[in-house]
Design a protein around this motif. Structure first.
Motif, PDB file in Angstrom:
ATOM      1  N   LYS A  68      41.719  30.596  36.151  1.00 49.42           N
ATOM      2  CA  LYS A  68      41.324  31.877  35.564  1.00 49.42           C
ATOM      3  C   LYS A  68      40.940  31.710  34.092  1.00 49.42           C
ATOM      4  O   LYS A  68      39.896  32.202  33.646  1.00 49.42           O
ATOM      5  CB  LYS A  68      42.479  32.869  35.720  1.00 49.42           C
ATOM      6  CG  LYS A  68      42.038  34.285  35.497  1.00 49.42           C
ATOM      7  CD  LYS A  68      42.830  34.983  34.444  1.00 49.42           C
ATOM      8  CE  LYS A  68      42.243  36.370  34.199  1.00 49.42           C
ATOM      9  NZ  LYS A  68      42.714  37.001  33.002  1.00 49.42           N
ATOM     10  N   GLU A  72      37.197  32.161  31.999  1.00 48.93           N
ATOM     11  CA  GLU A  72      36.902  32.963  30.804  1.00 48.93           C
ATOM     12  C   GLU A  72      36.074  32.133  29.806  1.00 48.93           C
ATOM     13  O   GLU A  72      35.171  32.649  29.156  1.00 48.93           O
ATOM     14  CB  GLU A  72      38.181  33.486  30.136  1.00 48.93           C
ATOM     15  CG  GLU A  72      39.128  34.287  31.040  1.00 48.93           C
ATOM     16  CD  GLU A  72      38.534  35.544  31.687  1.00 48.93           C
ATOM     17  OE1 GLU A  72      37.332  35.808  31.533  1.00 48.93           O
ATOM     18  OE2 GLU A  72      39.297  36.253  32.378  1.00 48.93           O
ATOM     19  N   ASP A 126      41.606  42.816  33.406  1.00 52.16           N
ATOM     20  CA  ASP A 126      40.410  42.369  34.133  1.00 52.16           C
ATOM     21  C   ASP A 126      39.845  43.520  34.966  1.00 52.16           C
ATOM     22  O   ASP A 126      38.624  43.630  35.138  1.00 52.16           O
ATOM     23  CB  ASP A 126      40.720  41.155  35.008  1.00 52.16           C
ATOM     24  CG  ASP A 126      40.989  39.905  34.172  1.00 52.16           C
ATOM     25  OD1 ASP A 126      42.173  39.641  33.877  1.00 52.16           O
ATOM     26  OD2 ASP A 126      40.034  39.228  33.775  1.00 52.16           O
ATOM     27  N   GLU A 155      35.434  37.933  37.896  1.00 56.44           N
ATOM     28  CA  GLU A 155      36.421  38.926  37.451  1.00 56.44           C
ATOM     29  C   GLU A 155      37.180  39.525  38.638  1.00 56.44           C
ATOM     30  O   GLU A 155      38.348  39.862  38.513  1.00 56.44           O
ATOM     31  CB  GLU A 155      35.764  40.061  36.660  1.00 56.44           C
ATOM     32  CG  GLU A 155      35.191  39.678  35.295  1.00 56.44           C
ATOM     33  CD  GLU A 155      36.181  39.068  34.324  1.00 56.44           C
ATOM     34  OE1 GLU A 155      37.399  39.064  34.586  1.00 56.44           O
ATOM     35  OE2 GLU A 155      35.730  38.555  33.286  1.00 56.44           O
ATOM     36  N   HIS A 158      39.959  37.421  39.346  1.00 58.81           N
ATOM     37  CA  HIS A 158      41.005  37.578  38.309  1.00 58.81           C
ATOM     38  C   HIS A 158      41.882  38.788  38.603  1.00 58.81           C
ATOM     39  O   HIS A 158      43.093  38.755  38.457  1.00 58.81           O
ATOM     40  CB  HIS A 158      40.373  37.737  36.924  1.00 58.81           C
ATOM     41  CG  HIS A 158      39.574  36.556  36.508  1.00 58.81           C
ATOM     42  ND1 HIS A 158      38.780  36.545  35.396  1.00 58.81           N
ATOM     43  CD2 HIS A 158      39.461  35.326  37.068  1.00 58.81           C
ATOM     44  CE1 HIS A 158      38.187  35.367  35.293  1.00 58.81           C
ATOM     45  NE2 HIS A 158      38.590  34.611  36.294  1.00 58.81           N
TER      46      HIS A 158
END
Ligand SMILES: [Fe+2]
Ligand SMILES: [Fe+2]
Length: 309
Positions: A68, A72, A126, A155, A158
């Motif tokens: 994760k 980003e 998120d 996303e 996430h």
């Protein structure tokens, strides 16, 4: 005049503006500012959770969290690249971030106190990012819209991993359930602030909507997020820290309490719990990476001179 008319036509027809097309200076500078802020948020957003990688409770949780946080970094890269297509210089954008001249989302200035925060960030932070970013897949500037399509797919992973972590903790001990509720209490209001100031005070909204950079107002997106989150909280077995949160049959939406805008502006202006720490950490990482940039430049120069020879 012809160029401007063509630009207006493209935007009004919901076609995409591309890097080589003529565009108004204001459109270009608004996009550079927005995309840079977005890129900075992705990169600074690695810190609160990155903080927990070495302390993840199991190999599985560690692998998920690593993936994760790496995503980003990738989001930051796509976005800096999108800003470069508008003529922005990436080194200059980084310089603006680490000197405090450009902002990032204020949500990342709050600390992550327990591992439950990792789950709540995935679910709410998120989740709020998805509400903001899905409409950006149709934003008028082509490279930004295309970057968002890929970002949004990641996303949603996430958000799922966060919700799944919380579900697991809620099925655990009383202590674990308390950790989750405590994290929800701390992150709920800052998550609502992620949509920005109320429409009445949002100076850029009207122009951005006209240019179709923005598709919905801050308050519309915030309402959508609240409506979406309440049933998820019920399913999870947690409550939001807002006694005024109640279904309004007439509006067909949830009503909710007043956001503490004084806190929002305080954090935006640099006085949140972790602002100084986040920027200092980013500055240090940038300085530590200087040798990589030098090595890459030296390698490129060598390859160049070989090609010339
Ligand atoms: Fe992201
Ligand atoms: Fe994310």
């Amino acid at each position: 005049m012809d160029l401007e008319r063509e630009f207006d036509r493209v935007v009004a027809a919901d076609h995409r503006v591309e890097p080589r097309d003529w565009m108004p200076d204001g459109y270009r500078s608004t996009l550079i500012r927005q995309i840079a802020q977005h890129a900075h948020s992705e990169i600074i957003g690695m810190q609160p959770e990155g903080n927990w990688i070495s302390r993840a409770p199991s190999l599985r949780r560690k692998a998920i969290l690593l993936a994760k946080v790496q995503d980003e970094a990738g989001h930051g890269l796509y976005l800096y690249a999108a800003a470069e297509t508008l003529g922005a210089d990436r080194a200059e954008l980084t310089e603006k971030l680490i000197s405090g001249r450009q902002k990032y989302s204020s949500i990342f200035n709050y600390p992550t106190l327990t591992f439950a925060d990792v789950g709540v960030i995935g679910w709410l932070v998120d989740g709020a990012a998805i509400c903001n970013q899905v409409p950006l897949c149709r934003t008028s500037y082509g490279p930004y819209a295309r970057a968002m399509i890929r970002v949004c797919k990641e996303e949603s992973f996430h958000q799922r991993q966060g919700y799944e972590l919380l579900m697991t903790m809620m099925g655990g001990t009383k202590q674990q359930r308390d950790l989750v509720q405590d994290a929800v209490n701390r992150w709920w209001w800052p998550s609502l602030m992620m949509f920005g100031p109320p429409d009445a005070e949002s100076s850029n909204t009207e122009q951005s909507m006209h240019w179709r950079i923005k598709r919905h107002t801050n308050d519309e997106l915030r309402q959508r997020f609240v409506d979406m989150s309440v049933p998820q909280a019920v399913k999870l077995g947690v409550t939001f820290p807002d006694p005024k949160l109640v279904w309004n049959d007439e509006r067909g939406h949830y009503d909710f309490g007043e956001i503490d805008w004084a806190e929002f502006w305080r954090v935006v202006k640099g006085d949140g719990p972790c602002n100084a720490q986040r920027v200092a950490h980013r500055r240090q990482a940038h300085e530590d990476g200087a040798w990589v940039r030098e090595a890459a430049a030296a390698y490129a120069a060598k390859k160049n001179s070989e090609a010339v020879a």
